[in-house]
Design an enzyme around this catalytic site. Sequence first.
Site, PDB file in Angstrom:
ATOM      1  CD  GLU A 289       8.083  -9.407  10.182  1.00 12.17           C
ATOM      2  OE1 GLU A 289       7.749  -8.966   9.157  1.00 12.17           O
ATOM      3  OE2 GLU A 289       9.327  -9.147  10.541  1.00 12.17           O
ATOM      4  N   GLY A 422       2.031  -2.895   4.070  1.00 12.91           N
ATOM      5  CA  GLY A 422       2.281  -2.611   2.621  1.00 12.91           C
ATOM      6  C   GLY A 422       2.716  -3.855   1.766  1.00 12.91           C
ATOM      7  CD  GLU A 425      10.263  -9.318   5.807  1.00 15.23           C
ATOM      8  OE1 GLU A 425       9.193  -8.427   5.483  1.00 15.23           O
ATOM      9  OE2 GLU A 425      10.754  -9.237   6.711  1.00 15.23           O
ATOM     10  CG  ASN A 426       5.696 -14.091   3.526  1.00 14.24           C
ATOM     11  OD1 ASN A 426       5.965 -13.982   4.638  1.00 14.24           O
ATOM     12  ND2 ASN A 426       5.000 -13.512   2.602  1.00 14.24           N
ATOM     13  CG  HIS A 457      11.215  -2.176   2.660  1.00 14.35           C
ATOM     14  ND1 HIS A 457      11.741  -1.512   3.628  1.00 14.35           N
ATOM     15  CD2 HIS A 457      10.577  -3.393   3.447  1.00 14.35           C
ATOM     16  CE1 HIS A 457      11.467  -1.979   4.776  1.00 14.35           C
ATOM     17  NE2 HIS A 457      10.998  -3.171   4.812  1.00 14.35           N
ATOM     18  CD  GLU A 458       8.669  -6.110   1.755  1.00 18.00           C
ATOM     19  OE1 GLU A 458       8.896  -6.982   2.515  1.00 18.00           O
ATOM     20  OE2 GLU A 458       8.252  -5.119   2.504  1.00 18.00           O
ATOM     21  CD  GLU A 480      10.988  -4.367   8.886  1.00 19.28           C
ATOM     22  OE1 GLU A 480      11.107  -3.797   7.880  1.00 19.28           O
ATOM     23  OE2 GLU A 480      10.234  -5.569   8.721  1.00 19.28           O
TER      24      GLU A 480
HETATM   25 ZN   LIG Z   1      10.453  -4.421   6.030  1.00 22.38          ZN
END
Ligand SMILES: [Zn+2]
Length: 1015
Positions: A289, A422, A425-426, A457-458, A480
Site C-alpha cells: 500500500e 506502524g 492490514e494485508n 486499527h488493523e 483510514e
Molecule cells: Zn490504517
Amino acid sequence: MESFESERASLPRNMIENSMFEEEPDVVDLAKESPSYPIESDDVVYEPRSSRLLVRGLGENDLDEDEEDYESSTRLLGMSFMNRSSSQRSATSSYTRQKPSGLCSMPSAKSIVVSVLIFVLVASLIMVIYFLPGCTFTRDGCKKANSTIDTVYPISTSGELFPWTELRLPVSVHPVHYNISINPNLTSMSFQGKVLIIVQVLQETKKVVLHSSDMKIIKATFESKEVKILEYKPWQQIAIKFPEDLKKGQYVLKIDYTANFSSSYDGFYNSSYVDTTGTKRVLAATQFEPLAARKAFPCFDEPAFKSTFLIKITREPKYISLSNMPKATTSNLNNGLQEDEFEKSVNMSTYLVAFIVAEFSGVSKNVSKTMVSVYAIPDKRDQVYYALETAGKLLEFYNTFFEIDYPLSKLDLVAVPDFLAGAMENWGLITFRETTLLVGNHSSPIDKQLVTSVIAHELAHQWFGNLVTMRWWNDLWLNEGFATYMQYRSIETVFPDLDIDTEFLSVRFRALAKDALNSSHPVSTVVSSPEQVEEMFDSVSYEKGASILLMLNATLTDEEFRKGVIEYLQKYTFRNTESEDLWNSLSQVSKQPFNVTQMMNTWTVQKGFPLVTVRRNGTEVTLTQEHFHLNAESTSHSSLWHIPLTYVNDSCGALSSCKQVYHLKDKTATLKLPDQVKWLKFNYRSEGFYIVHYDEEGWRALNEALSMDVNILPREDRAALINNIFSLSRLGKVPFRQVLNLMEYIRNETETAPLTEALFQLAQIYRLLDKRSELNLVYRMKSYIFDHFGSLMDSQSWKQESSVSKMTLRSALLEMACSFDRHNCTIQAKHIFDRWLASNKTNQIPSDLMITVFKVAAQTEDGWTTLLDSYKNSICDTEKRKTLEALASTQDVKKIILILLKSLDGSMIQTQEFPFVINTISKSLAGSLYAWDFVKENWDKINQKFPVGSFAIQSIIMSTTSQFSTKTHLVEVQNYFSSLGDRGSQMRIVQEAIETIKLNMRWMEKNLNTLQNWL
Ligand SMILES: [Zn+2]
C-alpha cells in the site's frame, strides 16, 4: 495502514498565530478544485485540473506560455501535458504527435461560414482538423473554444508508441484471477516471478494495459502466443497491443520476470538483523500500500481492480513463508528448495496482497472459526502473548459489532524487524513494527495501549478497507478514518482500563490544528499522481476522518450508527465504494430529522472546520458560524457546515442526559433558552469537529464556575476549553491575557486530559521562544509553568503505577520538569538511573518514567555511553525506543551528528527510526540547528529511503521546520524546496511548513513584546 505510531506524542501540532498576512501564502488550495462528489472510477480519466500546478493558479493556457513550468510540470504531471500542441514541446520530448481522436467543437466555424474565400475555408478546415483536441481530458467535454491540443501518446522504452495516455488504467479489461509464483533468493537479493492473470475483456479493445515497476520481463504470452510487452516507465505501466479488437470474454496473460529486492520500504524488500548469537539473519517481506504491488508482480494495481490470488513461494527449508491465505501444500523441489502453495484468496485489491520469507516462530490460538497467530523472530518469541490475547478479544468484538464474521480461516500478525509504517492490514497477514506488536516483561500499560491501538486499527481494516474498499485513493479516509475511529471505539469497550478516551481527544485536537491551515485539504480530495496518493496518508484522512465519524455517531443513536455500518458492509461486501455509499446506508437506517448525506458532505468536500461564536442576551442566544482559518485573509469564501451543535448548562448539569442538540446549518441562528442560566458550554465532551468562542460574559461565567468547582464539566470539556482558548488567541479573537485567566483554574485541576493539554500548549510556546533564544522570556515561561504545575510535579510518585491515566499525566509532568532542570526531578531521575545500573539493570525503572530518567542520564558522557551500549544489546523494542529517544536528546553536537548518520545509513540504528530521531533531535535548541542542515545535505539519500509525499517525509519536513519563526529561515526553507523542483516544492507538506513559519513569524511579531507583561 497505521502511519502515525512513531509520532503519536510528537506529530508537530503547529505553534501558530492568526494575524493577517501581507501576502497570500504560497499554498496548495485543492478545495477550490475539489468536486462536489468523488470521482466515478468507471468514467475515469486522468483529471489534469486536479494537479497542484494548475490549482496554484496556472491555467492551461498560462502553462503553455511558461516554458520553465512546463518542463518541471511535465515530470510531475506526465499525462496532463499529453494534450499539448507540439509546438510547446522540446525536441527531446519523449512524446510524439498522434492523429486527433475526434473533434468536439468548431471554434472557427463562424469565420468559416462568413468567409467568401474558398482558400480561407480550406485552410481553416485544415487548421481545425490539425489542432483540435480529443475530449479525453475533461469530463464535461471540451470547454475551451480556442484550444490547440492533440492527443499525444508517449513513447515506450522500445521506441514504439505506448497505446495509453492516462495515469489510471483503462477500464475495458479487468483482472479476474492471478496465479503468482515467487522464487526469492535471499543471497543474491533478487527474485524470479511468474504471473498468470485471467483477464475479462468488458469492452472490445486493441490493448491490455497494466502496472509493472522495476522488473525485467523475460517472456510474455497471451492465450499461449508470445506477445511483445511495451513499457512506459514514468507511469509504471506495461501494455500489449493487438492488431484486431479483443472480443468480450476471458483471456489468459502470462508473464515471466526477474527483479531485485526493493531498496526502500515498499514492494518486495529484504531486511536483516543480528540475532543474540551475533549471527546476521535475512528476511524478505512486502509492503504494497498504496502503489507498490507493481514492484513485486505485474498487476492491475488500483484498489477497484479486485481479483482472487493463488500464491506460491519457493524457499530454502530453514525459512518459513507466509501469505494472506492458509498454506495448502508444501512440495520438495529437485534443487533442495521447497515450494509452499497457499489457498486461493477471496476477492481483494492488489495493495492487500502480502508474503514473507523469514526465520520466524509463532504462537497460535483458535478464536471463533479463525486460527489467530502471532509471529516474531525467535529471540523475541516470548513477547508475542499479549498480542495474541488482544487480537483474539478484538476479533470477537468486531465479529459481533459488524455482524459479519471475519471471512478467512486464519489471521497472522507478524512483527517485522525493519518496517516503516506502524503496521499494514494485508488481509490475513498483518505486518507490524516490532514496537507496535511485541510486549515484553518491562512493558508498561502505556506500551500496551499503543500495541492494543495498532492491533485494533488493523483488525478494523479487515472489514473497512479489505472487505469493502474505497474505489480510489481520493476516499482513503473511508479506510483510514473508519479504522482510526473503530480502534478507539473497540478499545473503549474491550479495554476500558487503557484510558483510550484521553488519547482520542488529543487526536481530535491535533486534527483541528492541522485543518486550521490553508494547506489542509478536504477529507475527500482528488488525487492522481503517485505523490498525491502518498500524501493522502496524513492527519486529515486518519484523524479528521475519525473525528467526523465520532461527531456523526454522537448525533445518531449508537444503534443507528452501527446498523448503518452493517448495512453498508453487507451491501458492498467484496466491492468498492465512495463516501456517498456510506452516507446512503446510514441515511437508510437513521430516524433522525436531518439528511445524513447533506450534513456529512459539508464535512468531507470542503476543507477546514467552523468556529461557532455564542453571544447571549438573557435567554436568547445568537449563534454564528465562520471558517476557522488561521490565515485570516483566505476567509473570503463562505464555507458553511451543517453543525450538530451540542450544549449543556448549569440548570441541568453536565451529565450526558442533559445534553441538548441544535442543528446549525445557516451562517447565524437564534436559540431560545427555557430559563435564565449561569453558564452555557457548547460542544459537549468535544465530540464535534469545531471550536467554540463565547462573548466576554460567556467566558467569564465559565471561568467563574470552574474556579468554584472543576467538576461542573466533564474532563473532555475542560480540556477543550483550554485547547479552544489557545486556538482563539492564535486567531486573534481573544487576548493572551484571557488565555492566562482561564489557566488560573488549573491549580485545582487533577485530571489527565486538561492538564496534559495545558502542558502541551505551554510547551509549544516555550519551544518557540527557546528556538529564538529569547532567554528572558524562556526564563519567565519556565517560572510560570513551575508556578502553576510545580507542586503537582513535585508530588508525583516515582514508583510502579498501574493506572494508565496517572502514568500519562506523571510522565508528561516529570518529563517537562526534568527537561527544565527542576531540582527535585533531576535528583530523583539520577538516583533511579544509578540504582538501575548498580543492580545490573535488574532494579526496574517504571516503564513510563524510563524516557525521563534516561534523558537526564544521557546529558552526561558516562550516561550517554552506557545508554548506547544498552541500546545495541537490548532485545526489548519498547525499551530500545525509549533509549534511542534519550540518546537523541543529547545537547552534544558530535553525538547528535553520530545519531543522525547512524540512523540514516541503518548501520547501528534501523533506518525506520530516522523520522523519529529527527523529530526528537529537532526539539532541542542544539539539535534543531543541525537537524535541518542534515536533512538538506542528505535529501537525496533520504528520498531513496522514503517516498516523496509519504508520512515519513511529512514528519521529517515538519519536525525540522515547524519551529522556525524568522524571515531568514522562511526564505531559506522556501529557496531550498524550490531548488528541488518538482520533487520538493510541490509537496503539500512543504506548503504547510512555509505557512507554519509565516504564522510563527506573525505570532512573534505580535506577542514578543507584550508577552513580558503577561507572564
Ligand atoms: Zn490504517
